[in-house]
Write a protein that holds these residues in place. Structure first.
Motif: not given
Length: 625
Positions: A105-125
Protein backbone atom coordinates in the motif's frame (compact mmCIF):
# COMPACT_ATOMS: atom_id res chain seq x y z
CA UNK A 1 30.63 14.81 -13.94
CA UNK A 2 31.37 12.58 -16.91
CA UNK A 3 35.08 11.98 -17.18
CA UNK A 4 37.03 13.80 -19.92
CA UNK A 5 38.04 10.40 -21.31
CA UNK A 6 34.40 9.38 -21.81
CA UNK A 7 33.49 12.66 -23.46
CA UNK A 8 36.57 12.53 -25.68
CA UNK A 9 35.74 8.96 -26.72
CA UNK A 10 32.22 9.98 -27.67
CA UNK A 11 33.42 12.99 -29.65
CA UNK A 12 35.98 10.87 -31.50
CA UNK A 13 33.24 8.39 -32.47
CA UNK A 14 31.10 11.21 -33.80
CA UNK A 15 34.01 12.79 -35.63
CA UNK A 16 34.96 9.52 -37.33
CA UNK A 17 31.40 9.07 -38.55
CA UNK A 18 30.62 12.65 -39.54
CA UNK A 19 33.98 14.40 -39.89
CA UNK A 20 32.35 17.51 -38.46
CA UNK A 21 29.77 18.86 -36.07
CA UNK A 22 26.06 18.43 -36.65
CA UNK A 23 24.02 21.57 -36.39
CA UNK A 24 21.12 21.53 -33.99
CA UNK A 25 17.79 20.43 -35.42
CA UNK A 26 15.37 23.19 -36.35
CA UNK A 27 12.76 21.98 -33.91
CA UNK A 28 15.14 21.52 -30.99
CA UNK A 29 14.36 22.56 -27.43
CA UNK A 30 13.45 26.23 -27.23
CA UNK A 31 12.93 28.87 -24.58
CA UNK A 32 9.24 28.00 -24.59
CA UNK A 33 10.01 24.35 -23.83
CA UNK A 34 12.11 25.19 -20.81
CA UNK A 35 10.22 28.15 -19.42
CA UNK A 36 9.60 27.63 -15.73
CA UNK A 37 6.08 26.97 -14.56
CA UNK A 38 4.05 29.22 -12.32
CA UNK A 39 4.68 27.36 -9.07
CA UNK A 40 7.58 25.72 -7.36
CA UNK A 41 5.29 22.77 -6.67
CA UNK A 42 5.31 21.78 -10.33
CA UNK A 43 9.09 21.73 -10.38
CA UNK A 44 9.44 19.58 -7.28
CA UNK A 45 11.19 16.29 -8.00
CA UNK A 46 10.31 14.80 -4.62
CA UNK A 47 7.19 13.14 -3.30
CA UNK A 48 5.80 15.23 -0.48
CA UNK A 49 3.79 13.88 2.44
CA UNK A 50 2.43 15.83 5.40
CA UNK A 51 5.66 15.76 7.37
CA UNK A 52 8.27 14.02 5.25
CA UNK A 53 9.98 14.41 1.92
CA UNK A 54 10.76 11.16 0.11
CA UNK A 55 12.89 10.80 -2.99
CA UNK A 56 10.82 9.84 -6.04
CA UNK A 57 11.48 6.62 -7.93
CA UNK A 58 12.44 8.79 -10.91
CA UNK A 59 15.15 10.57 -8.91
CA UNK A 60 16.46 7.32 -7.43
CA UNK A 61 16.75 5.92 -10.92
CA UNK A 62 18.61 8.84 -12.52
CA UNK A 63 20.98 9.11 -9.57
CA UNK A 64 21.87 5.42 -9.46
CA UNK A 65 25.38 4.63 -10.66
CA UNK A 66 25.63 1.16 -12.14
CA UNK A 67 29.01 -0.50 -11.77
CA UNK A 68 30.70 -2.54 -14.47
CA UNK A 69 30.43 -5.62 -12.26
CA UNK A 70 26.66 -5.16 -12.02
CA UNK A 71 26.43 -4.60 -15.78
CA UNK A 72 28.40 -7.77 -16.46
CA UNK A 73 26.12 -9.68 -14.12
CA UNK A 74 22.99 -8.35 -15.84
CA UNK A 75 24.45 -9.32 -19.22
CA UNK A 76 24.37 -12.96 -18.14
CA UNK A 77 20.53 -12.73 -18.21
CA UNK A 78 20.03 -15.06 -15.27
CA UNK A 79 16.84 -14.03 -13.51
CA UNK A 80 15.63 -15.48 -10.22
CA UNK A 81 12.04 -14.73 -9.22
CA UNK A 82 12.12 -14.52 -5.44
CA UNK A 83 8.63 -13.35 -4.47
CA UNK A 84 4.99 -13.59 -5.46
CA UNK A 85 1.75 -11.88 -4.54
CA UNK A 86 -1.83 -12.68 -5.61
CA UNK A 87 -3.29 -10.56 -8.40
CA UNK A 88 -6.49 -9.52 -6.68
CA UNK A 89 -8.05 -8.18 -9.88
CA UNK A 90 -7.29 -11.27 -12.02
CA UNK A 91 -8.67 -14.61 -10.88
CA UNK A 92 -6.22 -17.51 -10.55
CA UNK A 93 -3.27 -15.21 -11.25
CA UNK A 94 -0.31 -13.85 -9.34
CA UNK A 95 2.58 -11.46 -9.82
CA UNK A 96 6.13 -12.74 -9.41
CA UNK A 97 9.27 -10.66 -9.38
CA UNK A 98 13.01 -10.45 -8.88
CA UNK A 99 14.75 -8.67 -6.04
CA UNK A 100 12.69 -7.38 -3.11
CA UNK A 101 8.90 -7.24 -3.23
CA UNK A 102 7.74 -3.63 -3.58
CA UNK A 103 4.00 -4.24 -4.03
CA UNK A 104 2.44 -2.71 -0.93
CA UNK A 105 0.00 0.00 0.00
CA UNK A 106 1.25 3.43 -0.94
CA UNK A 107 1.10 6.48 1.30
CA UNK A 108 -2.27 8.05 0.49
CA UNK A 109 -0.72 11.53 0.77
CA UNK A 110 2.18 10.83 -1.58
CA UNK A 111 0.40 11.22 -4.96
CA UNK A 112 1.74 7.72 -5.65
CA UNK A 113 4.90 9.20 -7.19
CA UNK A 114 3.03 11.48 -9.62
CA UNK A 115 3.74 15.16 -10.05
CA UNK A 116 1.09 17.15 -8.23
CA UNK A 117 -0.61 18.62 -11.31
CA UNK A 118 -0.73 15.21 -13.01
CA UNK A 119 -2.20 13.60 -9.92
CA UNK A 120 -4.89 16.25 -9.51
CA UNK A 121 -5.88 16.04 -13.17
CA UNK A 122 -5.99 12.23 -13.18
CA UNK A 123 -8.11 12.25 -10.02
CA UNK A 124 -10.53 14.69 -11.66
CA UNK A 125 -10.76 12.51 -14.78
CA UNK A 126 -11.33 9.42 -12.62
CA UNK A 127 -14.12 11.03 -10.59
CA UNK A 128 -15.76 12.51 -13.69
CA UNK A 129 -15.96 9.02 -15.20
CA UNK A 130 -17.83 7.77 -12.11
CA UNK A 131 -14.98 6.38 -10.03
CA UNK A 132 -15.14 6.63 -6.23
CA UNK A 133 -12.11 4.77 -4.87
CA UNK A 134 -8.97 5.80 -6.71
CA UNK A 135 -6.66 4.14 -4.18
CA UNK A 136 -8.09 0.68 -4.90
CA UNK A 137 -8.55 1.22 -8.62
CA UNK A 138 -6.92 -0.90 -11.30
CA UNK A 139 -5.29 2.09 -13.00
CA UNK A 140 -3.78 3.41 -9.77
CA UNK A 141 -2.40 0.00 -8.87
CA UNK A 142 -0.90 -0.61 -12.30
CA UNK A 143 0.59 2.88 -12.35
CA UNK A 144 2.44 2.05 -9.12
CA UNK A 145 3.77 -1.06 -10.86
CA UNK A 146 4.98 1.03 -13.81
CA UNK A 147 6.40 3.70 -11.49
CA UNK A 148 8.70 1.11 -9.93
CA UNK A 149 10.63 1.26 -13.22
CA UNK A 150 10.83 -2.53 -13.32
CA UNK A 151 10.46 -4.41 -16.57
CA UNK A 152 6.89 -5.75 -16.76
CA UNK A 153 5.45 -8.72 -18.65
CA UNK A 154 1.66 -8.87 -18.41
CA UNK A 155 0.41 -11.69 -20.60
CA UNK A 156 -3.12 -11.88 -19.23
CA UNK A 157 -4.55 -8.46 -20.09
CA UNK A 158 -8.13 -8.81 -21.30
CA UNK A 159 -8.29 -6.63 -24.44
CA UNK A 160 -11.04 -4.19 -25.34
CA UNK A 161 -12.21 -6.38 -28.22
CA UNK A 162 -12.90 -9.30 -25.86
CA UNK A 163 -15.32 -7.34 -23.67
CA UNK A 164 -12.37 -6.10 -21.64
CA UNK A 165 -12.77 -2.40 -22.40
CA UNK A 166 -12.61 -1.33 -18.76
CA UNK A 167 -9.48 -3.36 -17.92
CA UNK A 168 -7.77 -2.36 -21.17
CA UNK A 169 -8.55 1.33 -20.57
CA UNK A 170 -7.35 1.17 -16.95
CA UNK A 171 -3.98 -0.28 -17.93
CA UNK A 172 -3.64 2.18 -20.80
CA UNK A 173 -4.33 5.09 -18.44
CA UNK A 174 -1.66 3.79 -16.07
CA UNK A 175 1.15 3.51 -18.61
CA UNK A 176 0.22 6.84 -20.22
CA UNK A 177 0.33 8.62 -16.85
CA UNK A 178 3.68 6.95 -16.19
CA UNK A 179 4.92 8.25 -19.55
CA UNK A 180 3.70 11.78 -18.85
CA UNK A 181 5.21 11.71 -15.37
CA UNK A 182 8.57 10.58 -16.74
CA UNK A 183 8.61 13.27 -19.42
CA UNK A 184 7.52 16.10 -17.12
CA UNK A 185 10.03 15.15 -14.43
CA UNK A 186 12.81 14.94 -17.01
CA UNK A 187 11.86 18.39 -18.31
CA UNK A 188 11.69 19.82 -14.77
CA UNK A 189 15.20 18.60 -14.04
CA UNK A 190 16.61 20.18 -17.20
CA UNK A 191 14.77 23.45 -16.48
CA UNK A 192 16.10 23.65 -12.96
CA UNK A 193 19.65 22.98 -14.08
CA UNK A 194 19.38 25.56 -16.86
CA UNK A 195 18.18 28.14 -14.34
CA UNK A 196 21.09 27.37 -12.00
CA UNK A 197 23.63 27.62 -14.80
CA UNK A 198 22.16 30.92 -16.04
CA UNK A 199 22.16 32.34 -12.51
CA UNK A 200 25.75 31.27 -11.98
CA UNK A 201 26.89 32.83 -15.25
CA UNK A 202 25.11 36.10 -14.45
CA UNK A 203 26.76 36.25 -11.03
CA UNK A 204 30.20 36.43 -12.63
CA UNK A 205 31.66 33.93 -10.18
CA UNK A 206 34.70 32.04 -11.44
CA UNK A 207 34.30 28.83 -9.44
CA UNK A 208 33.12 25.78 -11.39
CA UNK A 209 29.70 24.33 -10.56
CA UNK A 210 29.73 20.69 -9.35
CA UNK A 211 29.26 18.75 -12.58
CA UNK A 212 27.42 15.63 -11.36
CA UNK A 213 24.30 17.65 -10.63
CA UNK A 214 23.99 18.76 -14.24
CA UNK A 215 24.19 15.41 -16.02
CA UNK A 216 20.57 15.36 -17.04
CA UNK A 217 20.36 14.44 -20.73
CA UNK A 218 20.75 11.62 -23.19
CA UNK A 219 22.18 11.63 -26.70
CA UNK A 220 18.79 12.67 -28.11
CA UNK A 221 15.50 13.96 -26.70
CA UNK A 222 12.92 11.13 -27.24
CA UNK A 223 12.45 9.18 -24.02
CA UNK A 224 9.26 7.13 -24.54
CA UNK A 225 8.60 4.62 -27.35
CA UNK A 226 5.08 3.16 -27.60
CA UNK A 227 4.78 0.27 -30.05
CA UNK A 228 1.30 -0.64 -31.32
CA UNK A 229 -0.04 -2.90 -34.09
CA UNK A 230 -2.77 -0.83 -35.81
CA UNK A 231 -3.63 2.81 -36.54
CA UNK A 232 -7.04 2.38 -34.90
CA UNK A 233 -5.33 1.39 -31.65
CA UNK A 234 -2.85 4.27 -31.97
CA UNK A 235 -5.85 6.58 -32.31
CA UNK A 236 -7.23 5.34 -28.97
CA UNK A 237 -3.87 5.69 -27.23
CA UNK A 238 -3.00 9.18 -28.50
CA UNK A 239 -6.51 10.52 -27.89
CA UNK A 240 -6.32 9.28 -24.31
CA UNK A 241 -2.81 10.71 -23.89
CA UNK A 242 -4.17 14.13 -24.82
CA UNK A 243 -7.13 13.72 -22.44
CA UNK A 244 -4.83 12.78 -19.54
CA UNK A 245 -2.58 15.80 -20.08
CA UNK A 246 -3.51 18.65 -17.66
CA UNK A 247 -5.39 21.56 -19.24
CA UNK A 248 -2.62 24.11 -18.72
CA UNK A 249 -0.21 21.86 -20.65
CA UNK A 250 -2.48 21.50 -23.68
CA UNK A 251 -3.78 25.01 -24.33
CA UNK A 252 -3.02 24.17 -27.94
CA UNK A 253 -2.78 20.78 -29.68
CA UNK A 254 -1.00 21.33 -32.97
CA UNK A 255 -1.97 19.36 -36.11
CA UNK A 256 -4.94 17.64 -34.47
CA UNK A 257 -6.92 17.86 -37.74
CA UNK A 258 -4.11 16.16 -39.62
CA UNK A 259 -4.00 13.49 -36.93
CA UNK A 260 -7.68 12.61 -37.34
CA UNK A 261 -7.29 12.62 -41.10
CA UNK A 262 -4.41 10.13 -40.86
CA UNK A 263 -5.74 7.92 -38.07
CA UNK A 264 -9.52 8.30 -38.30
CA UNK A 265 -12.01 9.46 -35.70
CA UNK A 266 -13.78 7.36 -33.09
CA UNK A 267 -16.86 9.61 -33.28
CA UNK A 268 -17.16 9.19 -37.03
CA UNK A 269 -16.61 5.44 -36.74
CA UNK A 270 -19.26 5.16 -34.02
CA UNK A 271 -21.81 7.09 -36.07
CA UNK A 272 -21.14 4.91 -39.11
CA UNK A 273 -21.41 1.75 -37.00
CA UNK A 274 -24.75 2.89 -35.54
CA UNK A 275 -26.10 3.60 -39.02
CA UNK A 276 -25.01 0.18 -40.26
CA UNK A 277 -26.62 -1.42 -37.22
CA UNK A 278 -29.96 0.25 -37.95
CA UNK A 279 -29.87 -0.92 -41.56
CA UNK A 280 -29.11 -4.53 -40.65
CA UNK A 281 -31.01 -5.28 -37.44
CA UNK A 282 -32.17 -8.67 -38.60
CA UNK A 283 -28.97 -9.67 -40.37
CA UNK A 284 -26.61 -11.83 -38.31
CA UNK A 285 -22.99 -10.54 -38.36
CA UNK A 286 -20.69 -12.68 -40.48
CA UNK A 287 -17.79 -12.21 -38.06
CA UNK A 288 -17.54 -12.71 -34.27
CA UNK A 289 -17.95 -9.62 -32.09
CA UNK A 290 -14.27 -9.55 -31.07
CA UNK A 291 -13.22 -9.48 -34.74
CA UNK A 292 -15.64 -6.66 -35.49
CA UNK A 293 -14.38 -4.63 -32.52
CA UNK A 294 -10.67 -5.11 -33.24
CA UNK A 295 -10.87 -4.40 -36.95
CA UNK A 296 -13.15 -1.40 -36.66
CA UNK A 297 -11.56 1.77 -37.99
CA UNK A 298 -8.21 2.15 -39.75
CA UNK A 299 -6.40 -1.20 -39.59
CA UNK A 300 -3.26 -0.19 -41.47
CA UNK A 301 -0.04 -1.13 -39.69
CA UNK A 302 2.32 1.52 -41.13
CA UNK A 303 2.44 4.58 -38.88
CA UNK A 304 4.86 6.64 -36.82
CA UNK A 305 4.24 9.94 -35.08
CA UNK A 306 6.36 12.10 -32.80
CA UNK A 307 4.72 13.94 -29.87
CA UNK A 308 6.39 16.91 -28.21
CA UNK A 309 5.30 18.62 -24.99
CA UNK A 310 6.14 22.28 -24.43
CA UNK A 311 4.94 24.47 -21.58
CA UNK A 312 1.41 24.92 -22.95
CA UNK A 313 1.32 22.95 -26.18
CA UNK A 314 1.19 19.37 -27.42
CA UNK A 315 2.87 19.22 -30.81
CA UNK A 316 1.87 16.29 -33.00
CA UNK A 317 4.01 15.35 -36.01
CA UNK A 318 7.10 16.97 -34.57
CA UNK A 319 10.56 16.13 -35.81
CA UNK A 320 11.47 12.82 -34.20
CA UNK A 321 14.62 14.30 -32.65
CA UNK A 322 12.67 17.02 -30.86
CA UNK A 323 9.82 14.76 -29.72
CA UNK A 324 9.33 13.36 -26.23
CA UNK A 325 7.19 10.37 -27.23
CA UNK A 326 7.29 8.30 -30.41
CA UNK A 327 4.24 6.17 -31.20
CA UNK A 328 4.93 3.70 -33.99
CA UNK A 329 4.29 0.28 -35.46
CA UNK A 330 7.21 -2.17 -35.75
CA UNK A 331 6.60 -2.29 -39.52
CA UNK A 332 7.09 1.46 -39.97
CA UNK A 333 10.26 1.43 -37.88
CA UNK A 334 11.61 -1.39 -40.04
CA UNK A 335 10.87 0.78 -43.08
CA UNK A 336 12.87 3.61 -41.48
CA UNK A 337 15.76 1.23 -40.80
CA UNK A 338 15.77 0.12 -44.42
CA UNK A 339 15.83 3.69 -45.73
CA UNK A 340 18.65 4.62 -43.35
CA UNK A 341 20.74 1.68 -44.58
CA UNK A 342 20.33 2.78 -48.20
CA UNK A 343 20.75 6.51 -47.61
CA UNK A 344 23.65 7.46 -45.34
CA UNK A 345 22.17 10.93 -44.80
CA UNK A 346 19.30 9.32 -42.92
CA UNK A 347 19.53 7.65 -39.51
CA UNK A 348 17.45 6.37 -36.63
CA UNK A 349 19.48 7.90 -33.81
CA UNK A 350 16.24 9.08 -32.19
CA UNK A 351 16.10 5.60 -30.63
CA UNK A 352 19.45 6.08 -28.88
CA UNK A 353 18.10 7.54 -25.62
CA UNK A 354 14.77 5.76 -25.20
CA UNK A 355 14.23 5.13 -21.49
CA UNK A 356 10.75 3.56 -21.44
CA UNK A 357 9.39 1.15 -24.08
CA UNK A 358 5.73 0.13 -23.99
CA UNK A 359 4.48 -2.69 -26.23
CA UNK A 360 0.69 -2.82 -26.07
CA UNK A 361 -1.37 -5.56 -27.74
CA UNK A 362 1.76 -7.67 -28.19
CA UNK A 363 -0.47 -10.60 -29.13
CA UNK A 364 -1.70 -8.77 -32.23
CA UNK A 365 1.87 -7.81 -33.14
CA UNK A 366 2.81 -11.49 -32.87
CA UNK A 367 0.32 -12.21 -35.67
CA UNK A 368 1.92 -9.56 -37.89
CA UNK A 369 5.68 -10.08 -37.90
CA UNK A 370 7.40 -10.54 -34.55
CA UNK A 371 10.87 -10.38 -36.09
CA UNK A 372 10.26 -6.69 -36.82
CA UNK A 373 9.78 -6.06 -33.11
CA UNK A 374 12.97 -7.95 -32.28
CA UNK A 375 14.84 -5.84 -34.84
CA UNK A 376 13.58 -2.67 -33.13
CA UNK A 377 14.99 -3.81 -29.80
CA UNK A 378 18.32 -4.64 -31.38
CA UNK A 379 18.58 -0.99 -32.51
CA UNK A 380 17.63 0.65 -29.21
CA UNK A 381 20.14 2.58 -27.09
CA UNK A 382 23.07 2.52 -29.52
CA UNK A 383 25.61 5.33 -29.56
CA UNK A 384 24.30 7.71 -32.27
CA UNK A 385 26.06 8.31 -35.55
CA UNK A 386 25.65 12.09 -35.34
CA UNK A 387 25.62 14.71 -32.61
CA UNK A 388 22.11 16.12 -33.17
CA UNK A 389 22.78 19.26 -31.16
CA UNK A 390 23.70 17.32 -28.03
CA UNK A 391 25.35 19.18 -25.15
CA UNK A 392 28.08 16.63 -24.56
CA UNK A 393 28.96 18.07 -21.15
CA UNK A 394 25.49 17.19 -19.82
CA UNK A 395 25.13 13.60 -21.05
CA UNK A 396 24.42 11.15 -18.27
CA UNK A 397 27.29 8.74 -17.48
CA UNK A 398 25.25 5.63 -18.22
CA UNK A 399 24.95 6.71 -21.87
CA UNK A 400 28.68 7.35 -22.23
CA UNK A 401 29.44 4.04 -20.50
CA UNK A 402 27.19 2.17 -22.94
CA UNK A 403 24.89 1.15 -20.07
CA UNK A 404 21.66 2.77 -21.37
CA UNK A 405 19.95 -0.58 -21.99
CA UNK A 406 20.38 -1.46 -18.31
CA UNK A 407 18.38 1.65 -17.35
CA UNK A 408 15.64 1.15 -19.96
CA UNK A 409 12.25 0.00 -18.70
CA UNK A 410 10.22 -2.30 -20.96
CA UNK A 411 6.50 -2.94 -20.47
CA UNK A 412 5.00 -5.79 -22.54
CA UNK A 413 1.21 -6.13 -22.52
CA UNK A 414 -0.78 -8.83 -24.29
CA UNK A 415 -3.87 -11.02 -24.25
CA UNK A 416 -1.72 -14.14 -23.99
CA UNK A 417 1.88 -15.15 -23.55
CA UNK A 418 3.91 -17.01 -26.16
CA UNK A 419 7.56 -18.12 -26.48
CA UNK A 420 8.48 -15.05 -28.56
CA UNK A 421 7.30 -12.70 -25.81
CA UNK A 422 9.12 -14.74 -23.20
CA UNK A 423 12.31 -14.64 -25.27
CA UNK A 424 12.10 -10.87 -25.72
CA UNK A 425 11.52 -10.36 -22.01
CA UNK A 426 14.34 -12.70 -21.00
CA UNK A 427 17.01 -11.66 -23.50
CA UNK A 428 16.34 -8.02 -24.46
CA UNK A 429 15.11 -6.66 -21.12
CA UNK A 430 18.06 -6.26 -18.77
CA UNK A 431 16.83 -3.48 -16.48
CA UNK A 432 18.95 -3.15 -13.34
CA UNK A 433 15.75 -2.43 -11.35
CA UNK A 434 14.50 -5.98 -11.93
CA UNK A 435 11.50 -7.76 -13.44
CA UNK A 436 7.85 -8.43 -12.67
CA UNK A 437 5.54 -10.73 -14.61
CA UNK A 438 2.06 -12.22 -14.33
CA UNK A 439 1.61 -15.99 -13.92
CA UNK A 440 -1.82 -17.59 -14.22
CA UNK A 441 -3.62 -20.90 -13.73
CA UNK A 442 -5.83 -21.56 -16.76
CA UNK A 443 -9.15 -23.39 -16.70
CA UNK A 444 -9.10 -24.25 -20.38
CA UNK A 445 -11.76 -23.85 -23.07
CA UNK A 446 -12.77 -27.46 -23.78
CA UNK A 447 -16.31 -26.93 -22.41
CA UNK A 448 -16.89 -24.47 -25.29
CA UNK A 449 -16.47 -27.24 -27.86
CA UNK A 450 -20.04 -27.92 -29.00
CA UNK A 451 -19.36 -30.57 -31.63
CA UNK A 452 -19.80 -34.16 -30.49
CA UNK A 453 -16.28 -35.18 -31.39
CA UNK A 454 -13.48 -37.05 -29.65
CA UNK A 455 -10.41 -34.87 -29.43
CA UNK A 456 -7.32 -37.08 -29.45
CA UNK A 457 -4.10 -35.42 -28.27
CA UNK A 458 -0.90 -37.13 -29.37
CA UNK A 459 2.40 -36.14 -27.78
CA UNK A 460 5.65 -36.31 -29.71
CA UNK A 461 9.09 -36.00 -28.17
CA UNK A 462 11.72 -33.39 -29.00
CA UNK A 463 15.19 -33.24 -27.47
CA UNK A 464 15.28 -29.44 -27.39
CA UNK A 465 13.30 -26.40 -28.43
CA UNK A 466 15.60 -26.04 -31.44
CA UNK A 467 14.58 -29.53 -32.63
CA UNK A 468 10.85 -29.27 -32.00
CA UNK A 469 9.90 -28.16 -35.54
CA UNK A 470 11.74 -31.08 -37.17
CA UNK A 471 10.35 -33.51 -34.60
CA UNK A 472 6.79 -32.30 -35.25
CA UNK A 473 7.11 -32.75 -39.02
CA UNK A 474 8.72 -36.17 -38.62
CA UNK A 475 5.88 -37.33 -36.34
CA UNK A 476 3.30 -36.07 -38.83
CA UNK A 477 5.02 -37.80 -41.77
CA UNK A 478 5.36 -41.17 -40.00
CA UNK A 479 2.33 -41.36 -37.70
CA UNK A 480 -0.42 -39.12 -39.05
CA UNK A 481 -0.10 -38.71 -42.82
CA UNK A 482 -0.10 -42.47 -43.66
CA UNK A 483 -3.57 -42.74 -42.09
CA UNK A 484 -5.10 -39.99 -44.21
CA UNK A 485 -3.15 -40.95 -47.33
CA UNK A 486 -4.63 -44.44 -47.34
CA UNK A 487 -8.14 -43.23 -46.51
CA UNK A 488 -10.76 -42.42 -49.12
CA UNK A 489 -12.38 -39.88 -46.83
CA UNK A 490 -12.04 -36.20 -47.73
CA UNK A 491 -12.89 -33.12 -45.69
CA UNK A 492 -9.52 -33.11 -43.92
CA UNK A 493 -8.47 -29.74 -42.51
CA UNK A 494 -4.81 -29.41 -41.55
CA UNK A 495 -4.36 -26.44 -39.18
CA UNK A 496 -0.93 -24.85 -38.58
CA UNK A 497 -0.33 -21.96 -36.19
CA UNK A 498 2.63 -20.37 -38.02
CA UNK A 499 3.53 -19.51 -41.58
CA UNK A 500 6.81 -21.41 -41.23
CA UNK A 501 4.87 -24.61 -40.44
CA UNK A 502 2.43 -23.86 -43.26
CA UNK A 503 5.28 -23.71 -45.79
CA UNK A 504 6.82 -26.96 -44.56
CA UNK A 505 3.49 -28.78 -44.74
CA UNK A 506 2.75 -27.36 -48.19
CA UNK A 507 6.09 -28.57 -49.49
CA UNK A 508 5.59 -32.01 -47.96
CA UNK A 509 2.10 -32.41 -49.43
CA UNK A 510 3.43 -31.41 -52.83
CA UNK A 511 6.19 -34.03 -52.56
CA UNK A 512 3.51 -36.66 -51.86
CA UNK A 513 1.31 -35.54 -54.76
CA UNK A 514 -1.49 -35.12 -52.24
CA UNK A 515 -4.87 -33.69 -53.21
CA UNK A 516 -4.95 -30.42 -51.29
CA UNK A 517 -5.84 -26.74 -51.42
CA UNK A 518 -4.68 -23.99 -49.13
CA UNK A 519 -5.72 -20.81 -47.38
CA UNK A 520 -2.46 -19.12 -46.42
CA UNK A 521 -1.31 -15.72 -45.26
CA UNK A 522 -0.64 -14.50 -48.80
CA UNK A 523 -3.34 -16.33 -50.78
CA UNK A 524 -5.33 -13.89 -52.92
CA UNK A 525 -9.09 -13.60 -52.61
CA UNK A 526 -9.85 -15.33 -55.90
CA UNK A 527 -7.79 -18.39 -54.94
CA UNK A 528 -9.35 -18.43 -51.49
CA UNK A 529 -12.87 -18.55 -52.91
CA UNK A 530 -11.90 -21.31 -55.32
CA UNK A 531 -10.21 -23.36 -52.59
CA UNK A 532 -13.25 -23.15 -50.29
CA UNK A 533 -15.54 -24.40 -53.05
CA UNK A 534 -13.18 -27.23 -54.06
CA UNK A 535 -12.88 -28.37 -50.45
CA UNK A 536 -16.62 -28.28 -49.77
CA UNK A 537 -17.42 -30.15 -53.00
CA UNK A 538 -14.75 -32.78 -52.31
CA UNK A 539 -12.58 -31.85 -55.31
CA UNK A 540 -9.67 -31.45 -52.91
CA UNK A 541 -9.14 -33.92 -50.10
CA UNK A 542 -7.10 -31.71 -47.73
CA UNK A 543 -7.27 -28.02 -46.84
CA UNK A 544 -4.19 -26.36 -45.32
CA UNK A 545 -5.23 -23.50 -43.04
CA UNK A 546 -3.28 -21.08 -40.80
CA UNK A 547 -3.98 -19.24 -37.58
CA UNK A 548 -3.00 -15.92 -39.11
CA UNK A 549 -5.57 -16.07 -41.90
CA UNK A 550 -8.22 -17.11 -39.38
CA UNK A 551 -7.26 -14.13 -37.22
CA UNK A 552 -7.69 -11.67 -40.08
CA UNK A 553 -10.61 -13.30 -41.96
CA UNK A 554 -12.41 -15.58 -39.46
CA UNK A 555 -13.75 -17.81 -42.21
CA UNK A 556 -16.41 -20.44 -41.57
CA UNK A 557 -15.03 -23.38 -43.53
CA UNK A 558 -17.68 -25.87 -44.67
CA UNK A 559 -17.08 -29.56 -45.31
CA UNK A 560 -14.66 -30.41 -42.46
CA UNK A 561 -15.02 -34.00 -41.21
CA UNK A 562 -11.49 -34.70 -40.00
CA UNK A 563 -9.53 -31.97 -38.23
CA UNK A 564 -5.78 -32.32 -37.67
CA UNK A 565 -4.29 -29.59 -35.51
CA UNK A 566 -0.63 -29.78 -36.48
CA UNK A 567 0.22 -27.08 -33.92
CA UNK A 568 -2.05 -25.55 -31.31
CA UNK A 569 -3.32 -22.01 -31.89
CA UNK A 570 -1.97 -19.20 -29.71
CA UNK A 571 -5.44 -17.70 -29.26
CA UNK A 572 -7.50 -20.10 -27.17
CA UNK A 573 -10.84 -19.12 -28.71
CA UNK A 574 -9.59 -20.23 -32.13
CA UNK A 575 -9.41 -23.80 -30.86
CA UNK A 576 -13.10 -24.23 -30.15
CA UNK A 577 -14.10 -22.06 -33.12
CA UNK A 578 -12.29 -24.41 -35.51
CA UNK A 579 -13.32 -27.64 -33.77
CA UNK A 580 -16.94 -26.43 -33.89
CA UNK A 581 -16.65 -26.20 -37.69
CA UNK A 582 -16.73 -30.01 -37.92
CA UNK A 583 -19.90 -30.99 -39.77
CA UNK A 584 -22.07 -34.10 -39.71
CA UNK A 585 -22.85 -36.62 -36.97
CA UNK A 586 -20.80 -39.65 -37.99
CA UNK A 587 -17.08 -40.33 -38.45
CA UNK A 588 -15.97 -36.95 -37.12
CA UNK A 589 -12.36 -36.86 -35.92
CA UNK A 590 -10.01 -34.37 -34.30
CA UNK A 591 -6.31 -35.05 -33.76
CA UNK A 592 -4.00 -32.63 -31.94
CA UNK A 593 -0.19 -32.83 -31.96
CA UNK A 594 1.77 -31.35 -29.05
CA UNK A 595 5.10 -31.54 -27.27
CA UNK A 596 6.47 -30.38 -23.94
CA UNK A 597 7.45 -27.11 -25.65
CA UNK A 598 3.80 -26.30 -26.39
CA UNK A 599 2.98 -25.85 -22.70
CA UNK A 600 1.77 -22.25 -22.97
CA UNK A 601 -0.73 -23.00 -25.74
CA UNK A 602 -1.74 -26.35 -24.23
CA UNK A 603 -2.63 -25.01 -20.80
CA UNK A 604 -4.79 -22.23 -22.25
CA UNK A 605 -6.85 -24.87 -24.07
CA UNK A 606 -7.04 -27.91 -21.75
CA UNK A 607 -6.24 -26.12 -18.47
CA UNK A 608 -3.01 -25.71 -16.50
CA UNK A 609 -3.33 -28.84 -14.32
CA UNK A 610 -4.25 -31.23 -17.18
CA UNK A 611 -1.49 -29.73 -19.35
CA UNK A 612 1.13 -30.49 -16.71
CA UNK A 613 -0.08 -34.09 -16.43
CA UNK A 614 -0.12 -34.56 -20.21
CA UNK A 615 3.44 -33.32 -20.56
CA UNK A 616 4.83 -35.46 -17.71
CA UNK A 617 2.75 -38.61 -18.19
CA UNK A 618 4.34 -41.84 -19.38
CA UNK A 619 1.56 -42.36 -21.90
CA UNK A 620 1.49 -40.17 -24.97
CA UNK A 621 -2.16 -40.22 -26.10
CA UNK A 622 -5.02 -38.42 -24.34
CA UNK A 623 -8.71 -38.25 -25.23
CA UNK A 624 -11.24 -35.51 -24.49
CA UNK A 625 -14.92 -35.85 -25.37
Amino acid sequence: MASPAKILTYLIILYNVNVGTEKQTEDAETEDDLETSGTDEDDDLTVCGPSTVATSSFTKRVEYKLSKVEADDLSKKKWKYTWEVPAADISNCKWVGTGECFLKDDDLSSNYGLKQKLYKHWLDVYKTSGGNDFHSSKQRWFFSLCNSYRDILHGEKKPFYHKGLQEDSNIMDAYLMHSLNHIFRTRDLVRKNNAKIDKHQMSGKEEILPGDNFLDQGFTRPKILILLPLRSIALRVIERLIQLTPANSKVNVEHIDRFYKDFGSEEVSSDKEEEQSKNAKTKKPSKPSDHQSLFKGDTRDDFMIGIKFTRKTIKLYGDFYSSDIIVASPLELMTKFGKAEKNKELDTDYLSSIEVVIIDHADVISLQNWSFLTSVFERLNHIPSKQHGTNVMRIRPWYLDGFARFYRQTIILGYYLNPDMNALFNHHCVNYQGKVKSVCEHRGVLPKVLSQVRQIYERFDASSIADVDDARLEYFEKKVFPKIKDSDQGGIMLFASSYFEFVRLRNFLKSQNASFCLLGDYTNQKDISRARVWFFEGKRKIMLYTERIHFYRRYKIRGIRNLIIYSLPERKEFYYEIVNMLEGSDDLACTVLFSQYDKLQLERIVGTAPAKRMIKSEKGVFVFC
